[in-house]
Write a protein that holds these residues in place. Structure first.
Motif: not given
Length: 240
Positions: A2-3, A34-36, A38, A169-171, A222-224
């Protein structure tokens, strides 16, 4: 994973009165994405000590990070630093390192470091300084609250100073698809898509221009790979 989460607290009567339009939320939201990190909430409060203290305490307890904007200048109504100190039960006073930064700046400008300007060197005990390359008066971080100026150019510079020190976290990534159909026509398929991809955020933003109407559908996540799959399904449902 989790971000981390964040909230923004915008402080100032000038915002609530409509005299000043806030630009800092837009900038911060983009940088945090951009930093991930939320951004979950933005709250605007007046220059009222009780309101500021209550908001700081509430947001600090609820989110990983809190970013404040406004109220750390040299005038009598710049009360944010005092309120942050009270919110966490610590003392505030002129700090030597902050004073030295201001002294060097005003010496170079051949201006006195008078009592009003010295107010900007008052830092709560236990806080770390946030660099301000624009006007030199520092912001500060106390616990998980990052206290920054309201002037957009200074806020942006302070944001650039503090963000590299934060773990993200994940962007969040997004894709947009334009559908020239009414919301009533696309609501059910979008609902089904949201159920099929609960990890994604799917937003519908209607438009009407030059006789055309429809909606821009924005899918975020976050999952492309999952994002591509959901967008392919949406396009198959509403081919352009």
């Amino acid at each position: 994973m989790t971000n981390p989460t964040a909230a923004m607290l915008v402080i100032g009567d000038e915002i609530l009165s409509g005299r000043t339009r806030d630009a800092n939320m837009y900038h911060l939201a983009g940088q945090l994405t951009e930093q991930g990190i939320d951004l979950k909430e933005v709250r605007v409060v007046s220059d009222d000590p009780k309101a500021i203290i209550a908001a700081v305490q509430s947001l600090s307890d609820s989110y990983t990070h809190v970013f404040t904007s406004g109220g750390i200048g040299p005038t009598h109504d710049d009360i944010t630093a005092d309120c942050i100190a009270k919110a966490f039960g610590v003392h505030i006073n002129v700090r030597d390192d902050a004073r030295a930064i201001l002294q060097a700046h005003y010496d170079a400008q051949k201006q006195p470091l008078n009592e009003a300007r010295l107010r900007m060197a008052r830092i709560p005990v236990g806080a770390s300084l946030i660099d301000n390359p624009v006007s030199k008066a520092p912001g500060f971080t106390l616990k998980n609250v990052h206290v920054m100026a309201g002037v957009p150019s200074i806020f942006q510079a302070m944001t650039a100073s503090v963000l590299p020190s934060l773990t993200g976290g994940q962007p969040l990534i997004s894709q947009t698809y334009r559908i020239e159909r009414g919301e009533g026509d696309i609501a059910a398929p979008l609902g089904a898509l949201a159920e099929a991809f609960p990890e994604l955020s799917i937003g519908c933003y209607p438009f009407q221009k030059d006789g055309l109407f429809g909606a821009n559908v924005v899918i975020r996540g976050t999952d492309s790979g999952m994002l591509d799959q959901a967008m392919a399904q949406l396009k198959a449902e509403f081919p352009s």
